[in-house]
Design a protein around this motif. Structure first.
Motif, short mmCIF file in Angstrom:
data_model
loop_
_atom_site.label_atom_id
_atom_site.label_comp_id
_atom_site.label_asym_id
_atom_site.label_seq_id
_atom_site.Cartn_x
_atom_site.Cartn_y
_atom_site.Cartn_z
N CYS A 124 0.53 -1.04 -0.20
CA CYS A 124 -0.26 -0.03 0.01
C CYS A 124 1.51 1.29 0.08
O CYS A 124 1.84 1.61 1.03
N MET A 125 0.77 1.97 -0.99
CA MET A 125 1.38 3.96 -0.98
C MET A 125 1.11 4.04 -0.04
O MET A 125 -0.74 4.90 -0.21
N GLU A 126 1.68 5.55 1.05
CA GLU A 126 0.91 6.42 1.58
C GLU A 126 0.63 7.72 0.81
O GLU A 126 2.03 8.18 0.02
N ASN A 127 -0.49 8.55 0.95
CA ASN A 127 -0.06 9.69 0.56
C ASN A 127 0.77 10.41 1.95
O ASN A 127 0.56 10.66 2.22
N MET A 128 1.31 11.43 1.16
CA MET A 128 2.22 12.50 1.60
C MET A 128 1.48 13.63 2.14
O MET A 128 0.62 14.35 1.31
N GLU A 129 2.06 14.35 2.70
CA GLU A 129 2.23 15.70 3.15
C GLU A 129 2.11 16.87 2.07
O GLU A 129 2.81 16.48 1.49
N PRO A 130 0.83 17.61 1.66
CA PRO A 130 1.43 18.21 0.74
C PRO A 130 2.41 19.56 0.39
O PRO A 130 2.30 20.53 0.93
N LYS A 131 3.60 19.14 0.84
CA LYS A 131 4.86 19.89 0.83
C LYS A 131 5.21 20.24 -0.13
O LYS A 131 5.39 19.41 -1.63
N VAL A 132 6.75 21.56 -0.61
CA VAL A 132 6.65 21.48 -1.28
C VAL A 132 7.32 20.55 -2.82
O VAL A 132 7.46 20.40 -4.06
N ASN A 133 8.11 19.42 -1.83
CA ASN A 133 9.28 18.49 -2.36
C ASN A 133 8.64 17.15 -2.66
O ASN A 133 9.19 16.21 -3.06
N SER A 134 7.12 17.63 -1.75
CA SER A 134 6.33 16.11 -2.32
C SER A 134 6.19 15.40 -3.28
O SER A 134 5.49 16.49 -4.24
N LEU A 135 6.26 13.82 -3.43
CA LEU A 135 5.94 13.70 -5.45
C LEU A 135 4.32 12.93 -4.83
O LEU A 135 4.49 12.79 -6.15
N LEU A 136 3.94 12.61 -4.09
CA LEU A 136 2.78 12.15 -4.04
C LEU A 136 1.78 12.58 -3.03
O LEU A 136 1.58 11.53 -1.98
N CYS A 137 0.87 13.96 -2.66
CA CYS A 137 -0.15 13.96 -2.02
C CYS A 137 -0.68 14.62 -2.80
O CYS A 137 -1.82 15.71 -2.11
N THR A 138 -1.69 13.77 -4.03
CA THR A 138 -3.08 14.74 -4.19
C THR A 138 -3.92 13.41 -4.69
O THR A 138 -3.09 12.84 -5.19
N PRO A 139 -5.28 13.21 -4.50
CA PRO A 139 -5.49 12.61 -4.75
C PRO A 139 -5.70 12.16 -6.15
O PRO A 139 -5.28 10.93 -6.67
N GLU A 140 -5.49 12.95 -7.32
CA GLU A 140 -5.19 12.80 -8.62
C GLU A 140 -4.25 12.11 -8.71
O GLU A 140 -4.46 10.89 -9.86
N ARG A 141 -2.74 12.17 -8.12
CA ARG A 141 -0.95 12.04 -8.13
C ARG A 141 -1.86 10.79 -7.75
O ARG A 141 -1.40 9.80 -7.96
N MET A 142 -2.55 10.74 -7.04
CA MET A 142 -2.30 8.65 -6.36
C MET A 142 -3.38 8.19 -7.06
O MET A 142 -3.59 6.72 -7.55
N ARG A 143 -4.38 8.70 -7.79
CA ARG A 143 -5.16 8.09 -8.56
C ARG A 143 -4.46 7.51 -9.77
O ARG A 143 -4.48 6.10 -10.46
N GLU A 144 -4.11 8.71 -10.44
CA GLU A 144 -2.60 8.37 -11.35
C GLU A 144 -2.19 6.77 -11.25
O GLU A 144 -1.23 5.92 -12.56
N LEU A 145 -1.50 6.89 -10.01
CA LEU A 145 -0.71 5.43 -9.73
C LEU A 145 -1.26 4.44 -9.65
O LEU A 145 -0.78 3.52 -10.47
N LEU A 146 -2.76 4.08 -9.07
CA LEU A 146 -2.97 2.84 -9.01
C LEU A 146 -3.65 2.87 -10.43
O LEU A 146 -3.65 1.31 -10.58
N ASP A 147 -3.96 3.24 -11.37
CA ASP A 147 -3.88 2.62 -12.48
C ASP A 147 -2.94 2.31 -13.31
O ASP A 147 -3.42 1.19 -14.08
N ASP A 148 -2.06 2.84 -13.01
CA ASP A 148 -0.71 2.31 -13.88
C ASP A 148 -0.12 1.14 -13.11
O ASP A 148 0.58 0.38 -13.78
#
Length: 273
Positions: free
Chosen positions: A144-168
Motif C-alpha cells: 500500500c502506497m501512502e499519501n504524503m503531506e502537501p509539501k513543496v518537495n512531495s512526489l505524491l500528495c494529491t488524490p489525482e496523483r494517487m489515482r494515476e499511480l493506482l491506475d498505472d
C-alpha cells in the motif's frame, strides 16, 4: 469487516511484548507494526519474537506492517541513500511475510531539495516502483502506497496523483493518511476516498490542528465525517490510529496511553457501526 488498530510506535518506549499487551488492553483488535519500533529495530529485528507475541495475543487478529522510513528516501539524489532505501522496502516485504502480515505500507519518497520535483526525481520514483513491483508480484502481501503531506518537495500528495499511480500499477493498493490529507483542507480526505476507495485497504486515522498532525480523535466531528465517508464507500480494511505522543506536551504513562486508545476505539466503533 473493519478492524481497529494502532501503530506500534505509539508505544515506542516499550518492549515488543509490552506493546502487544497494551494494545490488547485498549480494546483494539489489531496492530500496525512499524519495523523501526526501537525494541525491535535496535536488536536486529528478531522476527520470531513478534511471531511469538502474535500467538500469545490471538485477539489481535489484524496485523499489518509499515516499512522503514526514518533516514531513508528511495528518491534521494544521493544514489547510495536511494539504493539502501529501496532495498529496505523490498526487504520489508519478506519480513512482513515471515510475521504473517497481509498488508505492507510504504512511503513514496521525496525530492531531496525543498523544491518542486522534476523529471530526475520522478525517474527515481519510477525505478523504485519498478523494483517494488517485481518483488510484490512474487508475494501475496498487498503493498500500500501512502499519501504524503502537501509539501513543496512531495512526489505524491494529491488524490489525482494517487489515482494515476493506482491506475498505472494494478498490483498496488492505497493507505490513506487522514492527517496528511487534512493538512491541505477538511475536504481532502473525502476526495481521496471518493477517487481511490476501490484500492483502499488501510487508513492511518488521526486529527490535525493547524500544522500539528497525528493527534487523538477526541470525538472530533471532522473525524466522524471521514469515517462515515469510509463506511459509505464500503471500506472494510484496517482503521489504524497513528498518534504522535510528542504532541501531548508531557510524557504519558502506559496507562494513560491505553485509556486514550480505549476512548478513541469506542468512538471509531460508534462511527463505523
Amino acid at each position: 469487516m473493519v478492524s481497529f488498530s494502532v501503530a506500534s510506535m505509539f508505544f515506542h518506549e516499550y518492549t515488543v511484548p509490552e506493546i502487544f499487551s497494551f494494545v490488547s488492553r485498549s480494546g483494539l483488535n489489531g496492530i500496525e507494526f512499524w519495523l523501526e519500533t526501537p525494541h525491535f529495530w535496535l536488536r536486529d529485528m528478531p522476527v520470531d519474537e513478534v511471531v511469538a507475541c502474535r500467538k500469545q495475543h490471538p485477539e489481535l487478529s489484524t496485523f499489518t506492517v509499515h516499512a522503514p522510513i526514518l533516514d531513508l528516501n528511495p528518491c534521494s539524489i544521493n544514489p547510495d541513500v536511494a539504493e539502501v532505501s529501496v532495498e529496505y522496502t523490498v526487504r520489508s516485504l519478506g519480513i512482513a511475510g515471515q510475521m504473517g502480515a497481509g498488508v505492507l505500507t510504504v512511503h513514496p519518497g521525496r525530492r531531496t531539495a525543498k523544491r518542486p520535483p522534476g523529471d530526475a526525481d520522478f525517474a527515481r520514483f519510477d525505478h523504485y516502483i519498478s523494483v517494488l513491483r517485481e518483488a510484490a508480484m512474487r508475494d501475496s502481501i498487498r503493498v500500500c502506497m501512502e499519501n504524503m503531506e502537501p509539501k513543496v518537495n512531495s512526489l505524491l500528495c494529491t488524490p489525482e496523483r494517487m489515482r494515476e499511480l493506482l491506475d498505472d500499477e494494478p498490483w498496488l493498493f492505497f493507505t490513506l493518511d487522514v492527517a496528511h490529507a487534512l493538512s491541505k483542507s477538511e475536504d481532502e480526505p473525502q476526495r481521496y476516498i471518493e477517487l481511490c476507495h476501490d484500492r483502499l485497504v488501510n487508513v492511518h486515522i488521526s486529527r490535525a490542528e493547524g500544522k500539528t498532525l497525528h493527534l487523538p480523535l477526541a470525538k472530533s466531528p471532522v473525524m466522524a465525517r471521514v469515517m462515515r465517508s469510509l463506511g459509505d464507500h464500503g471500506f472494510a480494511g484496517s482503521l489504524t490510529l497513528e498518534i504522535e505522543d510528542l504532541n501531548f506536551g508531557r510524557p504519558y504513562s502506559s496507562g494513560e496511553k491505553i485509556a486514550l486508545l480505549t476512548q478513541d476505539c469506542a468512538f471509531m466503533h460508534d462511527c463505523m457501526d
